[in-house]
Motif scaffolding. Structure first.
Motif, PDB file in Angstrom:
ATOM      1  N   UNK A   1       0.839  -1.173   0.000  1.00 36.05           N
ATOM      2  CA  UNK A   1       0.000   0.000   0.000  1.00 36.05           C
ATOM      3  C   UNK A   1       0.891   1.246   0.000  1.00 36.05           C
ATOM      4  N   UNK A   2       0.531   2.219  -0.785  1.00 33.79           N
ATOM      5  CA  UNK A   2       1.298   3.448  -0.910  1.00 33.79           C
ATOM      6  C   UNK A   2       1.302   4.229   0.400  1.00 33.79           C
ATOM      7  N   UNK A   3       2.441   4.846   0.675  1.00 36.00           N
ATOM      8  CA  UNK A   3       2.583   5.613   1.903  1.00 36.00           C
ATOM      9  C   UNK A   3       2.567   7.115   1.648  1.00 36.00           C
ATOM     10  N   UNK A   4       2.379   7.533   0.394  1.00 39.55           N
ATOM     11  CA  UNK A   4       2.361   8.967   0.102  1.00 39.55           C
ATOM     12  C   UNK A   4       1.170   9.634   0.776  1.00 39.55           C
ATOM     13  N   UNK A   5       1.449  10.706   1.523  1.00 39.37           N
ATOM     14  CA  UNK A   5       0.380  11.537   2.079  1.00 39.37           C
ATOM     15  C   UNK A   5       0.160  12.751   1.190  1.00 39.37           C
ATOM     16  N   UNK A   6       1.261  13.138   0.506  1.00 34.07           N
ATOM     17  CA  UNK A   6       1.208  14.283  -0.391  1.00 34.07           C
ATOM     18  C   UNK A   6       1.697  13.856  -1.764  1.00 34.07           C
ATOM     19  N   UNK A   7       1.139  14.419  -2.784  1.00 35.38           N
ATOM     20  CA  UNK A   7       1.452  14.081  -4.166  1.00 35.38           C
ATOM     21  C   UNK A   7       2.912  14.390  -4.490  1.00 35.38           C
ATOM     22  N   UNK A   8       3.640  13.428  -5.066  1.00 35.93           N
ATOM     23  CA  UNK A   8       5.026  13.686  -5.452  1.00 35.93           C
ATOM     24  C   UNK A   8       5.141  14.604  -6.673  1.00 35.93           C
ATOM     25  N   UNK A   9       4.028  14.871  -7.348  1.00 35.51           N
ATOM     26  CA  UNK A   9       4.044  15.727  -8.531  1.00 35.51           C
ATOM     27  C   UNK A   9       3.713  17.185  -8.189  1.00 35.51           C
ATOM     28  N   UNK A  11       2.289  18.176  -4.743  1.00 37.20           N
ATOM     29  CA  UNK A  11       2.210  18.455  -3.312  1.00 37.20           C
ATOM     30  C   UNK A  11       0.807  18.410  -2.739  1.00 37.20           C
ATOM     31  N   UNK A  12      -0.185  18.118  -3.570  1.00 36.82           N
ATOM     32  CA  UNK A  12      -1.569  18.038  -3.100  1.00 36.82           C
ATOM     33  C   UNK A  12      -1.799  16.845  -2.190  1.00 36.82           C
ATOM     34  N   UNK A  13      -2.945  16.854  -1.512  1.00 40.83           N
ATOM     35  CA  UNK A  13      -3.314  15.743  -0.633  1.00 40.83           C
ATOM     36  C   UNK A  13      -3.638  14.499  -1.444  1.00 40.83           C
ATOM     37  N   UNK A  14      -3.210  13.341  -0.919  1.00 39.37           N
ATOM     38  CA  UNK A  14      -3.508  12.059  -1.543  1.00 39.37           C
ATOM     39  C   UNK A  14      -4.655  11.396  -0.788  1.00 39.37           C
ATOM     40  N   UNK A  15      -5.484  10.645  -1.508  1.00 36.17           N
ATOM     41  CA  UNK A  15      -6.591   9.898  -0.916  1.00 36.17           C
ATOM     42  C   UNK A  15      -6.857   8.655  -1.751  1.00 36.17           C
ATOM     43  N   UNK A  16      -7.324   7.610  -1.100  1.00 39.50           N
ATOM     44  CA  UNK A  16      -7.638   6.387  -1.829  1.00 39.50           C
ATOM     45  C   UNK A  16      -9.017   6.510  -2.465  1.00 39.50           C
ATOM     46  N   UNK A  17      -9.058   6.206  -3.760  1.00 41.45           N
ATOM     47  CA  UNK A  17     -10.328   6.185  -4.491  1.00 41.45           C
ATOM     48  C   UNK A  17     -10.175   5.258  -5.680  1.00 41.45           C
ATOM     49  N   UNK A  18     -11.294   4.921  -6.278  1.00 45.86           N
ATOM     50  CA  UNK A  18     -11.306   4.041  -7.439  1.00 45.86           C
ATOM     51  C   UNK A  18     -11.148   4.885  -8.699  1.00 45.86           C
ATOM     52  N   UNK A  19      -9.976   4.815  -9.345  1.00 42.96           N
ATOM     53  CA  UNK A  19      -9.832   5.551 -10.600  1.00 42.96           C
ATOM     54  C   UNK A  19     -10.740   4.962 -11.680  1.00 42.96           C
ATOM     55  N   UNK A  20     -11.123   5.811 -12.602  1.00 49.21           N
ATOM     56  CA  UNK A  20     -11.943   5.361 -13.726  1.00 49.21           C
ATOM     57  C   UNK A  20     -11.172   4.283 -14.484  1.00 49.21           C
ATOM     58  N   UNK A  21     -11.850   3.249 -14.937  1.00 50.01           N
ATOM     59  CA  UNK A  21     -11.279   2.137 -15.695  1.00 50.01           C
ATOM     60  C   UNK A  21     -10.291   1.305 -14.877  1.00 50.01           C
ATOM     61  N   UNK A  23      -9.694  -1.396 -11.193  1.00 52.86           N
ATOM     62  CA  UNK A  23     -10.400  -2.447 -10.465  1.00 52.86           C
ATOM     63  C   UNK A  23     -10.151  -2.415  -8.955  1.00 52.86           C
ATOM     64  N   UNK A  24      -9.228  -1.571  -8.505  1.00 54.91           N
ATOM     65  CA  UNK A  24      -8.983  -1.425  -7.066  1.00 54.91           C
ATOM     66  C   UNK A  24      -8.760   0.055  -6.746  1.00 54.91           C
ATOM     67  N   UNK A  25      -8.951   0.381  -5.469  1.00 57.03           N
ATOM     68  CA  UNK A  25      -8.682   1.753  -5.050  1.00 57.03           C
ATOM     69  C   UNK A  25      -7.184   2.029  -5.118  1.00 57.03           C
ATOM     70  N   UNK A  26      -6.845   3.241  -5.521  1.00 57.63           N
ATOM     71  CA  UNK A  26      -5.452   3.667  -5.638  1.00 57.63           C
ATOM     72  C   UNK A  26      -5.277   4.985  -4.890  1.00 57.63           C
ATOM     73  N   UNK A  27      -4.080   5.214  -4.411  1.00 58.56           N
ATOM     74  CA  UNK A  27      -3.759   6.479  -3.764  1.00 58.56           C
ATOM     75  C   UNK A  27      -3.650   7.534  -4.867  1.00 58.56           C
ATOM     76  N   UNK A  28      -4.554   8.506  -4.853  1.00 54.48           N
ATOM     77  CA  UNK A  28      -4.714   9.461  -5.949  1.00 54.48           C
ATOM     78  C   UNK A  28      -4.680  10.884  -5.407  1.00 54.48           C
ATOM     79  N   UNK A  37       0.474   3.978  -8.526  1.00 50.75           N
ATOM     80  CA  UNK A  37       0.119   2.584  -8.791  1.00 50.75           C
ATOM     81  C   UNK A  37       0.822   1.602  -7.869  1.00 50.75           C
ATOM     82  N   UNK A  38       1.798   2.088  -7.107  1.00 48.26           N
ATOM     83  CA  UNK A  38       2.475   1.246  -6.129  1.00 48.26           C
ATOM     84  C   UNK A  38       3.012  -0.048  -6.757  1.00 48.26           C
TER      85      UNK A  38
END
Length: 181
Positions: A1-9, A11-21, A23-28, A37-38
């Motif tokens: 599981x990803x440990x990023x709290x802030x976006x490496x691109x 600096x925004x907040x990261x949260x787990x959600x289901x990206x479009x297309x 099959x699993x929640x990703x840290x986005x 994508x871990x």
């Protein structure tokens, strides 16, 4: 599981959600939509055998698994072919040039030993690893361990069988068992 709290691109907040297309929640990233994508990190290791059929193992000088035996190798650099990474690691760790004799096995593992001291000291602790193992032999150079390893020793396959619990990482244990059989 990803440990990023802030976006490496951005600096925004990261949260787990289901990206479009997907099959699993990703840290986005909530701001720029970057998806972590871990993916497993590739590592390449050399099962270096000598003319007597003995395998070279190194003693770890760093966490994780400080003090246990290991197969020479390490993480592959971005864009580096695993075979090149395997040769580079043998040169960096042991001062020898190796020739790759062929792909032996691929194992999945986690870069972790369950030790709190290791977790506090090791960058990348807990990442998933795809360990790529090659059979190899030394073609030049003299075995000269660097600060990454506390020593090295040639072991017969029978000796390795008897000491498998003293070998770092489950993937190494599995591949050495396979080498023995």
């Amino acid at each position: 599981m990803s440990k990023f709290k802030f976006c490496p691109m951005c600096g925004g907040d990261m949260a787990f959600k289901m990206p479009e297309f997907d099959h699993i929640e990703r840290n986005t990233c909530r701001k720029c939509a970057y998806i972590d994508y871990n993916n497993s990190k590739p590592a390449a290791s050399a099962l270096i055998l000598n003319d007597e059929g003995k395998v070279l193992l190194v003693k770890r000088a760093w966490h994780p698994y400080l003090g246990l035996w290991d197969v020479p190798g390490g993480f592959v650099e971005g864009g580096e072919h695993p075979e090149d990474g395997c040769r580079r690691e043998a040169l960096e760790e042991l001062g020898v040039n190796i020739e790759i004799d062929g792909l032996f096995d691929i194992q999945m593992d986690v870069y972790s030993d369950g030790n709190e001291e290791s977790a506090a000291q090791v960058s990348g602790y807990g990442v998933h690893v795809m360990s790529i193992y090659y059979k190899a032999h030394i073609v030049s150079g003299e075995l000269t361990p660097t600060d990454e390893i506390a020593g090295y020793e040639w072991f017969s396959l029978e000796e390795v069988y008897g000491m498998i619990s003293q070998v770092a990482f489950k993937a190494n244990q599995k591949v050495l068992r396979k080498l023995i059989t």
